[in-house]
Motif scaffolding. Structure first.
Motif, short mmCIF file in Angstrom:
data_model
loop_
_atom_site.label_atom_id
_atom_site.label_comp_id
_atom_site.label_asym_id
_atom_site.label_seq_id
_atom_site.Cartn_x
_atom_site.Cartn_y
_atom_site.Cartn_z
N HIS A 1 14.08 -20.51 36.00
CA HIS A 1 13.91 -19.12 36.44
C HIS A 1 14.88 -18.17 35.76
O HIS A 1 14.66 -16.96 35.75
N ARG B 1 8.55 -19.64 38.66
CA ARG B 1 8.88 -19.37 37.25
C ARG B 1 9.32 -20.63 36.51
O ARG B 1 9.94 -20.55 35.46
N HIS C 1 15.28 -17.60 32.76
CA HIS C 1 14.71 -16.99 31.56
C HIS C 1 13.28 -16.54 31.80
O HIS C 1 12.45 -16.55 30.89
N ALA C 2 12.99 -16.13 33.03
CA ALA C 2 11.63 -15.71 33.38
C ALA C 2 11.25 -14.44 32.62
O ALA C 2 12.09 -13.60 32.31
N ARG C 3 9.94 -14.30 32.35
CA ARG C 3 9.46 -13.15 31.59
C ARG C 3 9.70 -11.84 32.32
O ARG C 3 9.85 -10.78 31.70
N ASP C 4 9.72 -11.87 33.68
CA ASP C 4 9.90 -10.64 34.44
C ASP C 4 11.33 -10.50 34.96
O ASP C 4 11.57 -9.77 35.93
N ARG C 5 12.28 -11.17 34.31
CA ARG C 5 13.70 -11.05 34.71
C ARG C 5 14.15 -9.60 34.53
O ARG C 5 13.93 -8.97 33.48
#
Length: 692
Positions: free
Chosen positions: A275, A619, A277-281
């Protein structure tokens, strides 16, 4: 209890006194002598003597013996490979045999540099091989699950993995098939290894046969750092080491705390670090720019915007805390809201009962209990997974475990709700959140004002778990403004007017309180892409005349003076001890969020939140297969009354709504209650009917 009988054992001409029956491996270690092992692992149950690496010569016995299966007896004389030529030859031959078909791929093996087989071969093995024929090979790697890869040609058949599956987790999914030279490790009926604790086999494996798919080919031992910290994904507070390389977390491993986790981790704690390095961080403050759209703003602008919202909300501001905050983060927010605004209303996803400090006990004590009452509507393994392992260990040791209210006194109680202790000395309350106890203490330590009945103008939501909770979102619908603090944009989309970035438990320094009441240190494993939340709140608090240090250690010392007996931040070490039982009665927050209510007729529904759910799991693609099936769990009594068999399709209905689900008979469930994973409960209400 009487003192144990002491016996004298001589090992390599060194006399040592130990308790009678002590294992020979431990006896030798007490004498400063190593007996090398592969298959031996005390946490897995009785020794099996499978690998024969521990061969020793015992005076009076005609043949070499497996040292791990021996116990200390008075007058025993033992010689290891250090002083016995026969034992040395035996160990040399054992290693030669284990390496017969073992591939020489140490430079590319993920276990290379951390491998017991590699280490013991250098210390005890032959310097060359007499074998000239080709080594046996298998298809590789075999994905026994999306999380674990199996290299069969590296396996030395120590059976550690199958013993863990059978004797510890009791899932029975890893098995050894075939016989003799054809023996191999496989999953039951070749199904994916789907269990709450499957990742532990990658750690108990003494070679590179079972490896993590996430860590495969990601790093080498000489280029990594291991940071000791505490898992922040459930209330057990398992001790972990975060393996980092070039500023990124690459692996989570256990860090054995025998009183808390005994070195075991659930798969969520082991694998959900993706989580980070999640795209929506969220890496910058966000302001609402449309119904489901945000725009990035500067930190200075975010400070101004946050101040405007807080002044608008004033004393009517309500804080919704996730319970995943560190003690210091929760205290900083509480100081800002309670002291700066006079806003004393907070909402937690649970009610942490008063007086828990009088019942502190290590989880390890469960193993010694003779009678345990489990008063928990939700599955213990879903709420506090390692507690389920302790309960299994207690049952294997002969304990009677009662699900529901016991008829008499018991030694220990495991519960998710306040209530009678039934005369138990040890009471374990299972919070729903990782730091529920610490957050409640931090909030109460920041002030003692009365909560307001006024309709909130501003709702401050801290944490992604709170932002996605249906009850919190209902509160947000009634508020004029919403200020969010979290990691992921999707959690706050269509909900918040302003969102401030926060950090993961792997990116912060601070403290947390587990379900035992044990204060533990969380250390920063990697740097977060955003500023420290405590420092940022301190800047905001200054605008409201609240003097709050931006340094976590100073904030902790302030909380500790009020809650934790004045202990300093530096004294919260890596191996946290359990504080003594106390009489302190911490203050309470004003409201709780209910998962379900008790109905008057039919079966009471518990729509529980599974372990494999939430922002971190969402994630981590490798964990998606662990999500629970669409099923309804019934007690054996309720299933028998309705003529329902395990695995049958049943109809679950309430108030005109009905669902078809697969039935599973759960022996850890009291009569009168059914359980359905929250994602599969649909619009079912608190009381349901179940029929074939």
């Amino acid at each position: 209890m009487s003192a144990p009988e002491l016996v004298t054992v001589t090992i390599d001409e060194r006399p040592i006194q130990v308790a009678k029956g002590t294992g020979m491996v431990e006896t030798a270690a007490a004498a400063g002598v190593e007996i090398p092992v592969f298959c031996y692992e005390p946490r897995l149950g009785p020794p099996v003597g499978a690998c024969r690496m521990c061969l020793v010569e015992v005076e009076g016995m005609p043949k070499l013996q497996a040292g791990c299966t021996l116990t200390a007896q008075d007058g025993m004389v033992v010689r290891t490979a250090r002083t016995s030529t026969l034992a040395a030859q035996g160990q040399n031959s054992t290693l030669e045999f284990l390496l017969l078909n073992h591939p020489l791929d140490c430079p590319v093996c993920d276990k290379g540099g951390e491998c017991p087989l590699q280490d013991l071969t250098f210390r005890y093995g032959p310097g060359n091989t007499r074998m000239t024929f080709p080594k046996r090979t298998f298809e590789k790697p075999i994905p026994i699950s999306p999380l674990i890869a199996l290299d069969r040609e590296r396996c030395i058949l120590c059976y550690r993995c199958t013993r863990f599956s059978e004797n510890v987790a009791e899932d029975g999914q890893l098995v050894a098939i075939n016989r003799g030279a054809q023996s191999i490790i496989a999953t039951f009926e070749d199904e994916p290894y789907r269990a709450h604790f499957s990742g532990n086999v990658t750690e108990v494996c003494p070679v590179g046969a079972l490896t993590s798919t996430q860590y495969r080919f990601e790093a080498r031992p000489w280029e990594i750092q291991n940071v000791p910290t505490v898992c922040g994904l459930c209330p057990v507070g398992c001790n972990i080491s975060a393996t980092t390389r070039e500023g990124k977390v690459k692996r989570i491993m256990s860090r054995n705390h025998p009183e808390v986790d005994e070195g075991w981790l659930c798969d969520k704690g082991r694998f959900a670090y993706g989580h980070l390095h999640a795209r929506d961080r969220i890496t910058a403050p966000l302001v609402k720019a449309g119904p489901r759209r945000f725009e990035r703003i500067s930190w200075d602008d975010a400070l101004d915007a946050a101040e405007r919202l807080l002044r608008t909300g004033g004393a009517s501001t309500v804080a919704a805390l996730s319970g995943g905050e560190s003690v210091e983060e929760a205290y900083a927010l509480a100081r800002l809201l309670r002291e700066g605004l006079g806003a004393n209303t907070a909402v937690l996803p649970e009610d942490v009962p008063d007086g828990l400090d009088a019942y502190r006990a290590p989880l390890q004590a469960l193993r010694e209990a003779k009678t345990i009452a489990v008063l928990c509507d939700e599955p213990v393994v879903e709420r506090a997974p390692v507690v389920d392992l302790w309960l299994r260990a207690a049952r294997r040791a002969g304990a009677a475990i009662v699900y529901g209210e016991p008829e008499g006194e018991v030694d220990a109680v495991v519960t998710d709700r306040p209530g009678s202790t039934f005369g138990a000395q040890n009471v374990y309350f299972l919070p729903r959140t990782p730091n529920g106890r610490g957050v409640a203490d931090a909030w109460s330590a920041a002030g003692d004002g009365e909560p307001s009945d006024e309709k909130p103008r501003l709702l401050v939501i801290s944490g992604d778990e709170a932002a996605t909770d249906p009850s919190v979102r209902a509160l947000a619908a009634d508020a004029e403004f919403v200020l969010g603090i979290g990691m992921f944009e999707d959690s706050f989309r269509g909900l918040a007017d302003l969102v401030l970035p926060s950090q993961s438990y792997l990116e912060r320094d601070g403290t947390t309180v587990n379900l035992e009441g044990r204060l533990q240190r969380q250390r920063r494993a990697v740097m977060a892409p955003v500023p420290d939340l405590v420092a940022w709140v301190a800047k905001l608090a200054e605008r409201f005349g609240v003097q709050l240090s931006p340094h976590v250690s100073v904030v902790f010392d302030e909380v500790a003076a009020r809650c934790f007996g004045g202990i300093t931040f530096s004294q919260v070490d890596e191996r946290a001890s359990l504080p003594p039982r106390a009489e302190r009665q911490p203050g309470r927050v004003s409201d709780t969020l209910k998962v379900s209510d008790t109905g008057e007729a039919g079966l009471r529904l518990v729509a529980y939140r599974p372990l494999f759910s939430g922002a971190a799991v969402d994630r981590t693609p490798e964990l998606q297969f662990q999500r629970p099936d669409a099923e309804v769990q019934l007690s054996p009594d309720d299933a028998k009354t309705r003529g329902i068999r395990n695995g049958a399709t049943v109809t679950v209905s309430s108030n005109g709504t009905s669902l078809e689900l697969r039935a599973r008979i759960a022996r850890d469930l009291a009569a009168g209650v059914v359980r359905i994973p929250r994602d599969h409960a649909g619009d079912l209400h608190a009381t349901v009917e179940v029929r074939p």
